[in-house]
Design a protein around this motif. Structure first.
Motif, PDB file in Angstrom:
ATOM      1  N   LYS A 164      31.642 -13.113 -72.351  1.00  9.78           N
ATOM      2  CA  LYS A 164      32.849 -13.711 -72.910  1.00  9.78           C
ATOM      3  C   LYS A 164      32.444 -14.841 -73.843  1.00  9.78           C
ATOM      4  CE  LYS A 164      33.675 -16.919 -69.068  1.00  9.78           C
ATOM      5  NZ  LYS A 164      34.643 -17.340 -68.052  1.00  9.78           N
ATOM      6  N   LYS A 180      39.442 -17.900 -77.185  1.00  8.03           N
ATOM      7  CA  LYS A 180      38.796 -17.163 -76.099  1.00  8.03           C
ATOM      8  C   LYS A 180      38.688 -15.706 -76.522  1.00  8.03           C
ATOM      9  CE  LYS A 180      40.413 -19.781 -72.105  1.00  8.03           C
ATOM     10  NZ  LYS A 180      41.139 -19.697 -70.837  1.00  8.03           N
ATOM     11  N   TYR A 236      34.067 -18.515 -75.730  1.00 10.20           N
ATOM     12  CA  TYR A 236      35.147 -19.497 -75.665  1.00 10.20           C
ATOM     13  C   TYR A 236      34.736 -20.754 -76.410  1.00 10.20           C
ATOM     14  CZ  TYR A 236      32.182 -21.032 -71.790  1.00 10.20           C
ATOM     15  OH  TYR A 236      31.106 -21.403 -71.023  1.00 10.20           O
TER      16      TYR A 236
END
Length: 134
Positions: A49, A60, A51
């Protein structure tokens, strides 16, 4: 209770962002898992991920989950392609795998603007330029 749980340290396993190719249209980048151990790792799972803040706005990315399977000793596996537009974000990879029925896990974090030419090295096993976290 906590003292009864073995501390399984992750060593000789890296996540790397590799420059695959360059052309007038742009650069192509991929993320790889590198196994520098003398043993295979099994049932490898990676979640990724991104962010952070871009142009003053919180950003995000989607959480992606990758089932890699087994990675041979002194081997590597491609995790995903990555776009240069997310290099300004924190890019996080959570790795889990097994060796001899024992689970190991580690979080690898590429901080914003760390994927730059000055941080690039020749990546073992791949023999390509990239940024490596062990």
């Amino acid at each position: 209770m906590k003292k009864d749980i073995p501390e399984n340290r992750v060593e000789d396993i890296g996540i790397t962002v590799v420059l695959e190719s360059e052309s007038p249209e742009g650069r192509s980048w991929n993320v790889y898992l590198i196994n520098l151990k003398n043993v295979a790792i099994e049932t490898v799972l990676v979640s990724s991920k991104g962010y952070g803040t871009k142009n003053g706005v919180e950003v995000k990315t989607s959480v992606l989950r990758h089932s890699i399977g087994d990675v041979a000793s002194k081997g590597f596996a491609k995790i995903e392609a990555i776009d240069e537009q997310v290099f300004g974000l924190t890019n996080e990879y959570l790795l889990s795998y097994y060796i001899d029925k024992q689970i190991f896990d580690k979080k690898y974090i590429f901080v914003p603007e760390s994927i730059v030419e000055t941080n690039m090295v020749r990546i073992p096993l791949l023999n390509k330029p990239g940024v490596l976290i062990l």
